[in-house]
Motif scaffolding. Structure first.
Motif, PDB file in Angstrom:
ATOM      1  N   CYS A  12      18.224  15.068  76.403  1.00 42.03           N
ATOM      2  CA  CYS A  12      17.965  15.870  77.600  1.00 42.03           C
ATOM      3  C   CYS A  12      17.593  17.305  77.226  1.00 42.03           C
ATOM      4  O   CYS A  12      18.091  17.842  76.237  1.00 42.03           O
ATOM      5  CB  CYS A  12      19.193  15.906  78.500  1.00 42.03           C
ATOM      6  SG  CYS A  12      19.645  14.309  79.194  1.00 42.03           S
ATOM      7  N   ALA A  13      16.765  17.907  78.034  1.00 41.28           N
ATOM      8  CA  ALA A  13      16.500  19.336  77.882  1.00 41.28           C
ATOM      9  C   ALA A  13      17.759  20.117  78.257  1.00 41.28           C
ATOM     10  O   ALA A  13      18.548  19.684  79.111  1.00 41.28           O
ATOM     11  CB  ALA A  13      15.337  19.747  78.781  1.00 41.28           C
ATOM     12  N   ALA A  14      17.965  21.258  77.624  1.00 45.61           N
ATOM     13  CA  ALA A  14      19.124  22.093  77.940  1.00 45.61           C
ATOM     14  C   ALA A  14      19.129  22.439  79.422  1.00 45.61           C
ATOM     15  O   ALA A  14      18.115  22.833  79.991  1.00 45.61           O
ATOM     16  CB  ALA A  14      19.089  23.366  77.105  1.00 45.61           C
ATOM     17  N   GLY A  15      20.278  22.248  80.046  1.00 49.10           N
ATOM     18  CA  GLY A  15      20.422  22.590  81.461  1.00 49.10           C
ATOM     19  C   GLY A  15      19.866  21.579  82.435  1.00 49.10           C
ATOM     20  O   GLY A  15      19.948  21.794  83.655  1.00 49.10           O
ATOM     21  N   ASP A  16      19.341  20.464  81.950  1.00 52.93           N
ATOM     22  CA  ASP A  16      18.773  19.448  82.838  1.00 52.93           C
ATOM     23  C   ASP A  16      19.902  18.558  83.367  1.00 52.93           C
ATOM     24  O   ASP A  16      20.209  17.506  82.814  1.00 52.93           O
ATOM     25  CB  ASP A  16      17.732  18.612  82.094  1.00 52.93           C
ATOM     26  CG  ASP A  16      16.985  17.633  83.003  1.00 52.93           C
ATOM     27  OD1 ASP A  16      17.447  17.403  84.138  1.00 52.93           O
ATOM     28  OD2 ASP A  16      15.947  17.092  82.565  1.00 52.93           O
ATOM     29  N   GLY A  17      20.540  19.004  84.451  1.00 57.70           N
ATOM     30  CA  GLY A  17      21.707  18.308  84.987  1.00 57.70           C
ATOM     31  C   GLY A  17      21.431  16.872  85.353  1.00 57.70           C
ATOM     32  O   GLY A  17      22.255  15.985  85.098  1.00 57.70           O
ATOM     33  N   LYS A  18      20.286  16.602  85.958  1.00 55.85           N
ATOM     34  CA  LYS A  18      19.960  15.237  86.368  1.00 55.85           C
ATOM     35  C   LYS A  18      19.898  14.306  85.170  1.00 55.85           C
ATOM     36  O   LYS A  18      20.448  13.191  85.195  1.00 55.85           O
ATOM     37  CB  LYS A  18      18.637  15.217  87.117  1.00 55.85           C
ATOM     38  CG  LYS A  18      18.240  13.836  87.619  1.00 55.85           C
ATOM     39  CD  LYS A  18      16.914  13.877  88.390  1.00 55.85           C
ATOM     40  CE  LYS A  18      16.518  12.464  88.845  1.00 55.85           C
ATOM     41  NZ  LYS A  18      15.220  12.483  89.580  1.00 55.85           N
ATOM     42  N   CYS A  19      19.246  14.744  84.109  1.00 61.33           N
ATOM     43  CA  CYS A  19      19.133  13.927  82.904  1.00 61.33           C
ATOM     44  C   CYS A  19      20.496  13.702  82.255  1.00 61.33           C
ATOM     45  O   CYS A  19      20.838  12.584  81.846  1.00 61.33           O
ATOM     46  CB  CYS A  19      18.183  14.608  81.920  1.00 61.33           C
ATOM     47  SG  CYS A  19      18.021  13.753  80.330  1.00 61.33           S
ATOM     48  N   ILE A  20      21.301  14.766  82.169  1.00 61.96           N
ATOM     49  CA  ILE A  20      22.626  14.651  81.550  1.00 61.96           C
ATOM     50  C   ILE A  20      23.499  13.673  82.330  1.00 61.96           C
ATOM     51  O   ILE A  20      24.191  12.831  81.754  1.00 61.96           O
ATOM     52  CB  ILE A  20      23.294  16.044  81.466  1.00 61.96           C
ATOM     53  CG1 ILE A  20      22.498  16.945  80.509  1.00 61.96           C
ATOM     54  CG2 ILE A  20      24.747  15.922  81.000  1.00 61.96           C
ATOM     55  CD1 ILE A  20      22.919  18.402  80.543  1.00 61.96           C
TER      56      ILE A  20
ATOM     57  N   PHE B  96      25.618  24.169  80.009  1.00 59.55           N
ATOM     58  CA  PHE B  96      24.913  23.463  78.941  1.00 59.55           C
ATOM     59  C   PHE B  96      23.432  23.838  78.946  1.00 59.55           C
ATOM     60  O   PHE B  96      22.550  22.995  78.874  1.00 59.55           O
ATOM     61  CB  PHE B  96      25.113  21.951  79.062  1.00 59.55           C
ATOM     62  CG  PHE B  96      26.550  21.535  79.021  1.00 59.55           C
ATOM     63  CD1 PHE B  96      27.254  21.529  77.828  1.00 59.55           C
ATOM     64  CD2 PHE B  96      27.215  21.186  80.191  1.00 59.55           C
ATOM     65  CE1 PHE B  96      28.594  21.172  77.800  1.00 59.55           C
ATOM     66  CE2 PHE B  96      28.550  20.825  80.171  1.00 59.55           C
ATOM     67  CZ  PHE B  96      29.245  20.822  78.970  1.00 59.55           C
ATOM     68  N   GLY B  97      23.209  25.162  79.067  1.00 60.09           N
ATOM     69  CA  GLY B  97      21.850  25.687  79.097  1.00 60.09           C
ATOM     70  C   GLY B  97      21.344  26.042  77.715  1.00 60.09           C
ATOM     71  O   GLY B  97      21.732  25.429  76.713  1.00 60.09           O
ATOM     72  N   LYS B  98      20.503  27.064  77.633  1.00 60.41           N
ATOM     73  CA  LYS B  98      19.837  27.398  76.385  1.00 60.41           C
ATOM     74  C   LYS B  98      20.772  28.005  75.349  1.00 60.41           C
ATOM     75  O   LYS B  98      20.466  28.021  74.160  1.00 60.41           O
ATOM     76  CB  LYS B  98      18.665  28.327  76.663  1.00 60.41           C
ATOM     77  CG  LYS B  98      17.527  27.667  77.449  1.00 60.41           C
ATOM     78  CD  LYS B  98      16.349  28.603  77.604  1.00 60.41           C
ATOM     79  CE  LYS B  98      15.224  27.921  78.374  1.00 60.41           C
ATOM     80  NZ  LYS B  98      14.679  26.767  77.623  1.00 60.41           N
ATOM     81  N   THR B  99      21.922  28.534  75.789  1.00 59.91           N
ATOM     82  CA  THR B  99      22.915  29.065  74.855  1.00 59.91           C
ATOM     83  C   THR B  99      24.294  28.494  75.212  1.00 59.91           C
ATOM     84  O   THR B  99      24.554  28.137  76.363  1.00 59.91           O
ATOM     85  CB  THR B  99      22.977  30.600  74.912  1.00 59.91           C
ATOM     86  OG1 THR B  99      23.419  31.013  76.211  1.00 59.91           O
ATOM     87  CG2 THR B  99      21.614  31.210  74.617  1.00 59.91           C
ATOM     88  N   PRO B 100      25.190  28.402  74.228  1.00 60.26           N
ATOM     89  CA  PRO B 100      26.521  27.824  74.498  1.00 60.26           C
ATOM     90  C   PRO B 100      27.452  28.735  75.282  1.00 60.26           C
ATOM     91  O   PRO B 100      28.441  28.261  75.846  1.00 60.26           O
ATOM     92  CB  PRO B 100      27.088  27.580  73.087  1.00 60.26           C
ATOM     93  CG  PRO B 100      25.946  27.746  72.147  1.00 60.26           C
ATOM     94  CD  PRO B 100      24.980  28.675  72.806  1.00 60.26           C
ATOM     95  N   GLU B 101      27.170  30.042  75.319  1.00 57.48           N
ATOM     96  CA  GLU B 101      28.111  30.991  75.905  1.00 57.48           C
ATOM     97  C   GLU B 101      28.339  30.727  77.391  1.00 57.48           C
ATOM     98  O   GLU B 101      27.420  30.357  78.113  1.00 57.48           O
ATOM     99  CB  GLU B 101      27.611  32.420  75.726  1.00 57.48           C
ATOM    100  CG  GLU B 101      27.718  32.952  74.307  1.00 57.48           C
ATOM    101  CD  GLU B 101      26.505  32.597  73.469  1.00 57.48           C
ATOM    102  OE1 GLU B 101      25.631  31.863  73.977  1.00 57.48           O
ATOM    103  OE2 GLU B 101      26.434  33.045  72.311  1.00 57.48           O
TER     104      GLU B 101
END
Length: 251
Positions: free
Chosen positions: A33-41, A107-112
């Motif tokens: 999944c792409a980062a931050g792609d809630g639907k895919c996750i 769960f986006g582009k950075t872990p923070e």
């Protein structure tokens, strides 16, 4: 009484993590999944629970149904309304195969920052040997034998607060804290062989426990959440410390 919903919760998070974490070794039917792609996750989490609950060594997934847990020990303060020692020994959880993810955040582009996973299932049943001694509300309770503790239609929320570290050009998630909350619609309990097998006393106590499940759950849920959250954090750290965040997600 909360053991079930929650090491399953360990699997809930580890399933999600494993689904995305070993992208190079993911089965062909699970796409990164792409980062931050809630639907895919969410789709990947649900595929794992529904189709891979017997485990899949190709990406490190252990058997989920049934799910074997470590012993759970609850010790409540004698001054509490529910003042018990409860040991759930060699527990096994059934119903994990029916778990479904509803929402994810983070769960986006950075872990923070804060990351959250919301799960639901029709039931989670924890079967174990048990030992109990103490007082529940106004009633003394004592015994050891077989037990069945079932969460009916639980809604489970996992919250992760994380930072990051950089190493050899890669970014890793560092988990600062992991918390679990669970809201069941009902809690059903059955403890066999209470009071050395006294059938009348045992039936009366089991009925009392089930009639007063809300009060009982309210008293024991916090220490239970803490115990389960600690176990889940250890499992999640093993994955995130080994696999760079920039490999877990397509950024």
């Amino acid at each position: 009484m909360r053991g079930y919903d929650f090491n399953f919760v360990l699997q809930g998070i580890c399933v999600f993590i494993l689904v995305a974490s070993i992208a190079a070794k993911l089965p062909s039917d699970i796409k990164p999944c792409a980062a931050g792609d809630g639907k895919c996750i969410i789709e990947n989490i649900n595929k794992v629970f529904a189709e891979k609950n017997q485990g899949d060594e190709s990406f490190g997934l252990t058997k989920l149904e049934p799910f074997k847990m470590d012993d759970i020990i609850i010790k409540q303060d004698p001054a509490n309304p529910v003042a018990i020692y409860l040991g759930l020994l060699r527990p096994v959880v059934y119903g994990v195969k029916n778990v479904r993810a509803l929402k994810v955040k983070g769960f986006g582009k950075t872990p923070e920052g804060r990351h959250e996973i919301l799960l639901e299932t029709p039931y989670l049943s924890l079967l174990s040997d048990y030992k109990i001694d103490g007082k529940v509300l106004i009633l003394p309770v004592k015994g050891e034998g077989k037990s069945n503790i079932t969460l009916v239609q639980p809604l489970i929320k996992i919250s992760i607060d994380a930072t990051s570290r950089n190493e050899n050009g890669n970014t890793f998630m560092v988990i600062k804290s992991l918390r679990v909350e669970c809201k069941p619609k009902r809690l059903a309990m059955q403890f066999d062989n209470l009071f050395n097998g006294d059938k009348v006393l045992g039936e009366n106590v089991n009925s009392f426990l089930n009639d007063n499940w809300k009060e009982i759950y309210g008293e024991v849920k916090i220490p239970f959440y803490e115990a389960i959250g600690k176990q889940m954090k250890v499992g999640a750290e093993k994955v995130f410390s080994a696999t760079p965040y920039n490999e877990i997600f397509v950024i």
